[in-house]
Design a protein around this motif. Sequence first.
Motif, short mmCIF file in Angstrom:
data_model
loop_
_atom_site.label_atom_id
_atom_site.label_comp_id
_atom_site.label_asym_id
_atom_site.label_seq_id
_atom_site.Cartn_x
_atom_site.Cartn_y
_atom_site.Cartn_z
N ALA A 298 -8.49 -7.34 8.19
CA ALA A 298 -9.30 -7.32 9.41
C ALA A 298 -8.77 -6.29 10.40
O ALA A 298 -8.78 -6.51 11.61
N GLY A 299 -8.30 -5.18 9.87
CA GLY A 299 -7.94 -4.06 10.73
C GLY A 299 -6.67 -4.23 11.50
O GLY A 299 -6.30 -3.35 12.28
N ALA A 300 -5.96 -5.33 11.31
CA ALA A 300 -4.80 -5.59 12.16
C ALA A 300 -3.49 -5.23 11.49
O ALA A 300 -2.50 -5.04 12.17
N ALA A 301 -3.45 -5.15 10.20
CA ALA A 301 -2.18 -4.93 9.51
C ALA A 301 -2.32 -3.75 8.57
O ALA A 301 -2.34 -3.90 7.35
N ALA A 302 -2.43 -2.56 9.15
CA ALA A 302 -2.67 -1.37 8.34
C ALA A 302 -1.52 -1.11 7.36
O ALA A 302 -1.75 -0.84 6.18
N ALA A 303 -0.30 -1.22 7.85
CA ALA A 303 0.85 -0.93 7.00
C ALA A 303 0.94 -1.94 5.86
O ALA A 303 1.20 -1.58 4.71
N VAL A 304 0.73 -3.20 6.19
CA VAL A 304 0.80 -4.24 5.15
C VAL A 304 -0.30 -4.02 4.12
O VAL A 304 -0.09 -4.17 2.91
N ALA A 305 -1.51 -3.65 4.62
CA ALA A 305 -2.62 -3.44 3.70
C ALA A 305 -2.33 -2.27 2.76
O ALA A 305 -2.61 -2.34 1.55
N ASP A 306 -1.77 -1.19 3.28
CA ASP A 306 -1.41 -0.07 2.42
C ASP A 306 -0.34 -0.47 1.41
O ASP A 306 -0.36 -0.05 0.24
N GLY A 307 0.61 -1.28 1.85
CA GLY A 307 1.63 -1.77 0.93
C GLY A 307 1.04 -2.62 -0.17
O GLY A 307 1.45 -2.54 -1.34
N LEU A 308 0.07 -3.43 0.20
CA LEU A 308 -0.61 -4.25 -0.81
C LEU A 308 -1.29 -3.38 -1.85
O LEU A 308 -1.21 -3.62 -3.06
N THR A 309 -1.96 -2.35 -1.37
CA THR A 309 -2.68 -1.46 -2.29
C THR A 309 -1.71 -0.80 -3.25
O THR A 309 -1.96 -0.73 -4.46
N GLN A 310 -0.61 -0.31 -2.71
CA GLN A 310 0.37 0.36 -3.58
C GLN A 310 0.95 -0.61 -4.59
O GLN A 310 1.08 -0.28 -5.78
N SER A 311 1.30 -1.81 -4.15
CA SER A 311 1.86 -2.80 -5.08
C SER A 311 0.86 -3.14 -6.17
O SER A 311 1.22 -3.29 -7.35
N ALA A 312 -0.41 -3.28 -5.77
CA ALA A 312 -1.43 -3.62 -6.75
C ALA A 312 -1.59 -2.51 -7.78
O ALA A 312 -1.67 -2.76 -8.99
N LEU A 313 -1.60 -1.27 -7.32
CA LEU A 313 -1.76 -0.14 -8.24
C LEU A 313 -0.55 -0.03 -9.17
O LEU A 313 -0.69 0.24 -10.37
N GLN A 314 0.63 -0.24 -8.62
CA GLN A 314 1.82 -0.18 -9.47
C GLN A 314 1.81 -1.30 -10.50
O GLN A 314 2.21 -1.11 -11.66
N SER A 315 1.34 -2.46 -10.07
CA SER A 315 1.28 -3.59 -11.01
C SER A 315 0.33 -3.29 -12.15
O SER A 315 0.65 -3.50 -13.33
N VAL A 316 -0.83 -2.75 -11.81
CA VAL A 316 -1.81 -2.44 -12.85
C VAL A 316 -1.27 -1.34 -13.76
O VAL A 316 -1.39 -1.42 -15.00
N GLY A 317 -0.63 -0.32 -13.16
CA GLY A 317 -0.07 0.75 -13.97
C GLY A 317 0.99 0.25 -14.94
O GLY A 317 1.02 0.63 -16.11
N ALA A 318 1.86 -0.62 -14.43
CA ALA A 318 2.92 -1.16 -15.30
C ALA A 318 2.33 -2.02 -16.42
O ALA A 318 2.80 -1.96 -17.57
N ARG A 319 1.32 -2.78 -16.10
CA ARG A 319 0.71 -3.62 -17.14
C ARG A 319 -0.04 -2.77 -18.15
O ARG A 319 -0.11 -3.10 -19.34
N LEU A 320 -0.62 -1.68 -17.68
CA LEU A 320 -1.27 -0.76 -18.62
C LEU A 320 -0.25 -0.18 -19.59
O LEU A 320 -0.48 -0.12 -20.80
#
Lengths: 171, 294
Positions: free
Chosen positions: A27-49
């Motif tokens: 909801a626009g309030a936690a930009a840094a946390v949201a970016d961190g979430l995105t990076q963690s999610a992408l890394q997780s998917v990459g590692a599982r791939l």
Amino acid sequence: MRVNSEILAALSEATPGLRRYARALGAGAAAAVADGLTQSALQSVGARLFARELRPAGPEEARLEAYIAVTALAARKLVDAPPPGPRHPAIVHGLAALPFEERAVLLLISLEGFGYDATARIVGAPRESVLAWLRRARQALASDAGAPAEMTETTDAPRAHPQAPHLRVVK
Amino acid sequence: MSPPSTFVDETDLHALVDGELDPDHRRRVEDHLLLHPGDAALVEDWRRQNAALRAAFEPIALETPPLSLRTAATRAAAQSQGPIETGATHWGRPSGTPRPRRIEDLRVRQRRQAALISALLLVSGLALAGLAAFVFAGGRSEAPRAPAPTAFSQGYVSRAGLTYATYTVDAHPVEFDATRRDELADRLKTRVGFSRIPDLSAQDLRLLGGRIVPGVSGPAGFLIYERADGGRVGLYFERAVFAAAPPAPRGGFGVTAIEWRAADFAFVLVGPLPPDAMQAAAERAAALVTTPTP
């Protein structure tokens, strides 16, 4: 073992949308946390791939997996996210007031353009639940805006699920 | 007259907004909206919501994501890091994921090494303390300050028995034989402080000779007498610094030892003779050592 470059390219292309989705979930309030979430999610998917735990049939399914990862992470990490600031538009404040499931479903469908079936898969819930959450989310946002939230009485078909009144103190 | 709209409900309206309807169904719902302005307003309101959401968040998708985000999936796949901690936030630090774990492991290892070294030091200290206590206690137990009479009596008897067993079977049992009696007496007087050599010929014991031997607390004298049948009897004497000895004779290993005290000396007669003969010899020797030499 090499991971399909087409899949990795699809994930890279999906990154801006994932970032937008994560930011909206916060909801626009936690930009840094949201970016961190995105990076963690992408890394997780990459590692599982790489580990062959994940074998998407195509780029679209890989994109779906990335959204699944972001949603699962956000459900845990954005529970205590601070409310949006006063400079954010009213729609963001209304979004922040929604329960997480309703917020995620509304954003996946309205902002990210996923269909009902894909949304049900991302949030891990039946299609009926997705429709119910979507209905409630739109009704709550309409109530926040002061617009009429009920269908006109001219519809002949009876309601399958009568809407409960959403009373909300806005001021 | 309005056409029938029996199959249109709220779900259809949402599906219309979200593009989930096939063309026929979509046309039917749009016809419904033409006849029901309230539903049309609802649909319009939802479309405005969608537009507001896109207006609020679309600029984020138009930004260029940080490099760490753009390469996250590729990097994770290429570096074969294995499953990562999905709840962590590692933004802005490429390839920074394993580093905290390494530091943490290093610290854990250092703590374990420190604990092991401490335990070893503790064990070593305890071992040294135990050894010191053992040596100290052992030294004190042999100190002549507070002796137990029985123990010291056994000390003289034991020493006499050991001396007897050592020298009487030797090819040269004596240092000075009977022909050098005066020399033996002088040596005994000088080293042991007692030079009366009792004559036990009345007990059929002929003096073979004597020698200076190590005692319990100093030099001791040891005289050897021999019987006609070859049996040898030893008379051990040492300046007594301990309490009086028990009068009962002691036996063991085929010999009999009789201990007594006279003139501040401890005497022990050791020999293989029968107890009666040993007793008689001891009494004779005790009488002679207390008699001044003419």
